[in-house]
Design a protein around this motif. Structure first.
Motif, short mmCIF file in Angstrom:
data_model
loop_
_atom_site.label_atom_id
_atom_site.label_comp_id
_atom_site.label_asym_id
_atom_site.label_seq_id
_atom_site.Cartn_x
_atom_site.Cartn_y
_atom_site.Cartn_z
N LEU A 1 0.82 -1.22 0.00
CA LEU A 1 0.00 0.00 0.00
C LEU A 1 0.85 1.27 0.00
CD1 LEU A 1 -2.76 -1.21 2.48
CD2 LEU A 1 -3.07 -0.73 0.04
N GLY A 2 2.17 1.10 -0.07
CA GLY A 2 3.03 2.26 -0.24
C GLY A 2 3.94 2.59 0.92
N ALA A 3 3.80 1.91 2.05
CA ALA A 3 4.66 2.21 3.20
C ALA A 3 6.10 1.81 2.90
CB ALA A 3 4.16 1.47 4.44
N ASP A 4 7.02 2.54 3.50
CA ASP A 4 8.45 2.20 3.42
C ASP A 4 8.75 1.24 4.57
OD1 ASP A 4 11.18 2.06 3.16
OD2 ASP A 4 11.56 4.08 3.94
N VAL A 5 8.89 -0.04 4.24
CA VAL A 5 9.10 -1.07 5.25
C VAL A 5 10.58 -1.46 5.26
CG1 VAL A 5 8.53 -3.41 6.00
CG2 VAL A 5 6.75 -1.93 5.03
N ILE A 6 11.20 -1.24 6.41
CA ILE A 6 12.60 -1.62 6.60
C ILE A 6 12.62 -2.94 7.38
CG2 ILE A 6 14.79 -1.00 7.67
CD1 ILE A 6 14.04 1.93 7.27
N LYS A 7 13.04 -3.99 6.70
CA LYS A 7 13.07 -5.32 7.31
C LYS A 7 14.42 -5.53 7.98
CE LYS A 7 12.40 -10.23 6.32
NZ LYS A 7 11.30 -10.43 7.28
N VAL A 8 14.40 -5.71 9.28
CA VAL A 8 15.63 -5.90 10.05
C VAL A 8 15.87 -7.40 10.20
CG1 VAL A 8 16.78 -5.48 12.25
CG2 VAL A 8 15.24 -3.74 11.28
N ALA B 1 -0.02 -11.52 -7.00
CA ALA B 1 -0.47 -10.14 -6.86
C ALA B 1 -1.35 -9.95 -5.63
CB ALA B 1 -1.25 -9.71 -8.10
N SER B 2 -1.30 -8.77 -5.07
CA SER B 2 -2.19 -8.43 -3.96
C SER B 2 -3.63 -8.42 -4.46
CB SER B 2 -1.83 -7.05 -3.41
OG SER B 2 -2.84 -6.62 -2.50
N PRO B 3 -4.56 -8.93 -3.66
CA PRO B 3 -5.97 -8.86 -4.04
C PRO B 3 -6.61 -7.49 -3.77
CG PRO B 3 -5.77 -9.99 -1.95
CD PRO B 3 -4.37 -9.70 -2.41
N MET B 4 -5.86 -6.58 -3.15
CA MET B 4 -6.40 -5.23 -2.86
C MET B 4 -6.31 -4.38 -4.12
SD MET B 4 -4.79 -4.53 0.95
CE MET B 4 -3.08 -4.75 0.42
N ARG B 5 -7.45 -3.96 -4.64
CA ARG B 5 -7.47 -3.18 -5.88
C ARG B 5 -8.14 -1.84 -5.61
NH1 ARG B 5 -6.52 -6.82 -10.60
NH2 ARG B 5 -6.02 -8.86 -9.66
N LEU B 6 -7.32 -0.84 -5.34
CA LEU B 6 -7.81 0.51 -5.03
C LEU B 6 -7.72 1.34 -6.31
CD1 LEU B 6 -6.43 -0.73 -2.34
CD2 LEU B 6 -6.59 1.60 -1.48
N SER B 7 -8.77 2.10 -6.60
CA SER B 7 -8.81 2.83 -7.86
C SER B 7 -7.90 4.06 -7.86
CB SER B 7 -10.24 3.26 -8.18
OG SER B 7 -10.74 4.14 -7.17
N ALA B 8 -7.85 4.80 -6.75
CA ALA B 8 -7.09 6.05 -6.72
C ALA B 8 -5.66 5.87 -6.21
CB ALA B 8 -7.82 7.08 -5.87
N THR B 9 -5.48 4.96 -5.28
CA THR B 9 -4.13 4.72 -4.71
C THR B 9 -3.83 3.22 -4.80
OG1 THR B 9 -5.14 4.57 -2.51
CG2 THR B 9 -4.17 6.69 -3.15
#
Length: 416
Positions: free
Chosen positions: A36-43, A370-378
């Protein structure tokens, strides 16, 4: 298909997530946030990394078709993340993580209860540094109660919550006995619940300005996803039983042998049943008091199946689907995973993606679902393949203000 190289603004663009979790439940949650766009830093631990990097076979293959040392398991839940290796047992490693937490919006961890307090990385310690921090702990049994100190794993919780007791063939039937689900569903559901809780906490922070603590437990989730089976037990005090593919509250809602295969019928209301009866030339079944309503069909399931099973053997699975699909009678094949990926609808929806990756490890592309989340604007974005171990260590350290010499010293000390 190839993932798009465009990177539109995601719903969570600007949100920073410090991911201290490993294996599946935590990484599943953080991958959703990353998608969804977050910057995820995997430690990850230096040298070893996330446990699932080694959970193979199967392993990823290089361009020559040879197995690499990277298990495909890891790729299921770690795309769109950046990997940094940090030894949190080292004081300087702890200091680095505290610095990163000061600038993070979210921390996700799945250590044993109290495990991170030894390193000053527990919620109370980090909250003092960053009151806006949302801190999600994922454990087997939660932060309190008699089992809090126990380690928890998906299979163990599938057994404890009763899920295995309602999965599989009935006692006395061939292959009867408790059975686990073919996917680690408790871990996956926990990841889904955790990401929902994190999103709720982010929204609450807009109003309060304060972060909060989230206590997620696999056992709690396992009990919750019993859904209608739990509701039925609470209403009647009668434990539900295993019944194979039969639905306890619907009929006919199960698989049937066909001529040369099997087909699944999922008839959920009386109208669908009437249309099924008309299609097979048995309109009188829908008028029979024993079968006219779903409740009656459930009570007279054995008599209904006695009539249906010989009829279902008269056609092949494709013939049944061709007969029923345009009559709004839900039915379908029982696919293998390979057949599912080859299904025209799955292909049309672009479910299989190829993510590009640096060829330094001999792997140019990584396949993903693929992610099943399909958002039209974002919309969800696919910015990067699951990272190699420590791929972004230096990049991330520079973002936190460390210079070349300081980074080299951390490498020399084994901190990163």
């Amino acid at each position: 298909m190839n993932a798009s190289t465009s990177t539109p603004i995601g719903a969570l663009t600007g949100i920073k997530v410090l991911d201290l979790s490993r294996v599946l439940a935590g990484p599943w949650a953080t991958q959703m946030l990353a998608d969804l766009g977050a910057d995820v830093i995997k430690v990850e631990r230096p040298v070893a990394g996330d446990d699932t990097r080694h959970w193979g076979p199967p392993f990823l293959k290089d361009e020559a078709g040879n197995d690499t040392r990277e298990a495909s398991y890891f790729t299921a839940c770690n795309r769109n993340k950046r990997s940094i290796t940090v030894d949190m047992a080292h004081p300087e490693g702890q200091a680095l993580l505290r610095q990163m937490a000061q600038e993070a919006d979210v921390v996700v961890e799945n250590f044993k209860v109290g495990g991170l307090a030894h390193y000053g990385l527990d919620y109370e310690s980090l909250k003092a540094l960053n009151p806006r921090l949302i801190y999600c702990s994922i454990t087997g049994f939660g932060q309190d109660g008699p089992y809090a100190e126990r380690a928890g794993y998906d299979l163990m919780v599938q057994a404890m919550c009763g899920l295995m007791s309602i999965t599989g063939q009935a006692d006395g039937e061939p292959g009867g006995g408790p059975l686990k689900v073919g996917v680690a569903v408790i871990d996956v559901f926990t990841g889904l619940y955790a990401s929902n809780a994190i999103l709720a906490a982010l929204n609450a922070r807009h109003h309060s300005g304060q972060g909060q603590y989230i206590d997620m437990a696999l056992l709690d989730v396992g009990m919750a996803v019993l859904a209608n089976q739990a509701a039925g037990f609470l209403a009647t005090d009668k434990p539900p039983q295993r019944a194979g593919n039969i639905h306890p509250s619907l009929a006919p809602y199960q698989d049937f042998p066909t001529r040369g295969g099997n087909v699944l019928l999922a008839i959920g209301n009386d109208g669908q049943f009437a249309r099924f009866c008309a299609a097979i030339g048995q309109e009188d079944w829908a008028q029979d008091a024993r079968f006219a309503t779903n409740t009656a069909r459930v009570h007279h399931r054995a008599e209904l199946l006695e009539r249906m099973q010989p009829v279902m053997l008269t056609r092949s699975t494709p013939e049944w689907i061709a007969l029923l699909e345009d009559k709004a009678v839900p039915c379908g094949p029982i696919n293998t995973v390979a057949q599912a990926f080859d299904d025209p609808q799955v292909k049309a929806r672009g479910i299989q993606l190829q993510l590009q990756r640096s060829a330094a490890d001999g792997i140019h592309q990584v396949a993903t679902v693929a992610s099943p989340m399909r958002l039209s604007a974002t919309p969800v974005t696919y910015r990067s393949a699951p990272p190699t171990l420590g791929q972004h260590t230096d990049e991330i350290l520079r973002e936190f203000g460390l210079g070349t010499d300081a980074i080299a010293q951390l490498h020399h000390q084994g901190v990163v």
